[in-house]
Design a protein around this motif. Structure first.
Motif, mmCIF file in Angstrom:
data_model
loop_
_atom_site.group_PDB
_atom_site.id
_atom_site.type_symbol
_atom_site.label_atom_id
_atom_site.label_comp_id
_atom_site.label_asym_id
_atom_site.label_seq_id
_atom_site.Cartn_x
_atom_site.Cartn_y
_atom_site.Cartn_z
ATOM 1 N N VAL A 183 -5.696 0.026 1.100
ATOM 2 C CA VAL A 183 -5.342 0.395 -0.270
ATOM 3 C C VAL A 183 -4.427 1.608 -0.199
ATOM 4 O O VAL A 183 -4.772 2.617 0.432
ATOM 5 N N VAL A 184 -3.273 1.507 -0.839
ATOM 6 C CA VAL A 184 -2.263 2.562 -0.796
ATOM 7 C C VAL A 184 -2.120 3.167 -2.187
ATOM 8 O O VAL A 184 -2.042 2.454 -3.184
ATOM 9 N N HIS A 185 -2.087 4.500 -2.250
ATOM 10 C CA HIS A 185 -1.927 5.213 -3.516
ATOM 11 C C HIS A 185 -0.445 5.550 -3.695
ATOM 12 O O HIS A 185 0.164 6.184 -2.838
ATOM 13 N N MET A 186 0.095 5.137 -4.822
ATOM 14 C CA MET A 186 1.500 5.400 -5.140
ATOM 15 C C MET A 186 1.554 6.211 -6.430
ATOM 16 O O MET A 186 1.654 5.647 -7.517
ATOM 17 N N GLY A 187 1.429 7.523 -6.302
ATOM 18 C CA GLY A 187 1.331 8.336 -7.496
ATOM 19 C C GLY A 187 0.017 8.030 -8.199
ATOM 20 O O GLY A 187 -1.051 8.118 -7.614
ATOM 21 N N THR A 188 0.093 7.642 -9.454
ATOM 22 C CA THR A 188 -1.109 7.311 -10.217
ATOM 23 C C THR A 188 -1.497 5.851 -10.069
ATOM 24 O O THR A 188 -2.514 5.427 -10.621
ATOM 25 N N ASN A 189 -0.726 5.055 -9.361
ATOM 26 C CA ASN A 189 -1.012 3.634 -9.182
ATOM 27 C C ASN A 189 -1.532 3.352 -7.780
ATOM 28 O O ASN A 189 -1.356 4.146 -6.856
ATOM 29 N N LYS A 190 -2.163 2.187 -7.624
ATOM 30 C CA LYS A 190 -2.674 1.765 -6.329
ATOM 31 C C LYS A 190 -2.244 0.334 -6.057
ATOM 32 O O LYS A 190 -2.042 -0.466 -6.978
#
Length: 298
Positions: A183-190
């Motif tokens: 699971v990768v966090h991209m700012g406030t999104n995943k």
């Protein structure tokens, strides 16, 4: 004054609701209304004196507002054949293409190789996720562990906050060293990623194995409620396998199908100017967010 709440009903998204405060002697009433319709009314406790400097203040929000929303991320899909000697190659790829995340299928990395590569690439990609280390290709006469392992192994290297998804893959599939779920966090999104390495068509029962590993990937992502990309070196066109029926039903499209939308032509081959083993299957929620697809000879 500090407001002490007894039985306050608060919608999850207050900015979508109108809030009306009604004053009564020593008591506040709070009524939530949505689109002009009163939804709830509840008594809130009496006001009590409070001289705290932090009262009614959203402490730290202005100075530390949390993760920013990323406007763009760049992902790379690679097959290094053996990753241990490719540190400079990945550093060059990062510098040239500004990649936030790279997957590697067929790392051939033993435990010693994984540690050494992660240490050498840390300044460029501080976060690594590995499949279990593969067995050594040959045993050394001096008893030291070999850096080159058998033709398997997958990995992710990234600058983004990320973690391994726990308990979503069957132990027997983890043991193949051909699939990982992250699971990768991209700012406030995943975003969830399943990186895999399929069996070459020259091996016996390769079609059955590759179909089953894609089934396992779909099973893994079904346990996490996030958009997903299944990517890596599939060593097969996934839509020629029985799993294609499920991919169609779930709305997945691969890069070959998405490429003409952006470039008006077919996607170039990703291997020896003939085939497309390196590929990605994208869930429908994020297909329209893809802005560019490129094939690089490196």
């Amino acid at each position: 004054y500090r407001l002490i709440c007894r039985d306050l009903y608060a919608p999850h998204y207050l900015d979508r609701f109108f809030v009306q405060i009604v004053f009564a002697p020593n008591t506040w009433y709070c009524t939530f209304a949505s689109e002009g319709h009163f939804a709830h009314r509840t008594e809130m406790a009496s006001l009590q004196p409070d001289h705290s400097p932090f009262c009614a203040t959203r402490v730290g929000e202005a100075a530390n507002p949390g993760p920013a929303q990323l406007e763009e991320i760049r992902l790379g899909i690679t097959n290094p054949t053996s990753i241990i000697s490719k540190v400079a190659n990945y550093q060059d790829l990062s510098k040239k293409l500004q990649l936030d995340l790279i997957t590697a299928s067929e790392t051939a990395a033993t435990a010693k190789a994984q540690l050494q590569f992660a240490r050498n690439i840390r300044k460029t990609y501080p976060r690594m996720h590995w499949s279990p280390p593969v067995p050594a290709h040959r045993h050394r006469s001096d008893g030291d562990e070999s850096l080159r392992g058998k033709a398997a192994g997958v990995a992710i290297m990234t600058t983004l906050p990320s973690r391994e998804a726990i308990g979503t893959l069957e132990p027997e599939w983890i043991a193949t060293c051909r699939i990982i779920h992250s699971v990768v966090h991209m700012g406030t999104n995943k975003l969830q990623l399943v990186t895999l390495y399929g069996v070459p068509s020259t091996q016996k029962d390769s079609a059955s194995f590759n179909n089953d590993i894609l089934q396992q990937a779909l099973h893994a992502i079904s346990q996490v409620n996030l958009p997903a990309i299944i990517l890596g070196d599939f060593n097969v066109d996934p839509f020629t396998l029985p799993v294609a029926q499920k991919l169609f039903a779930l709305g997945f499209k691969d890069l070959k199908q998405l490429f003409p939308r952006h470039h008006g032509k077919d996607m170039p081959p990703t291997c020896r100017d003939v085939t497309h083993p390196d590929n990605a299957l994208v869930s429908p929620e994020i297909q329209d967010l893809i802005s560019q697809i490129e094939v690089h000879p490196e």
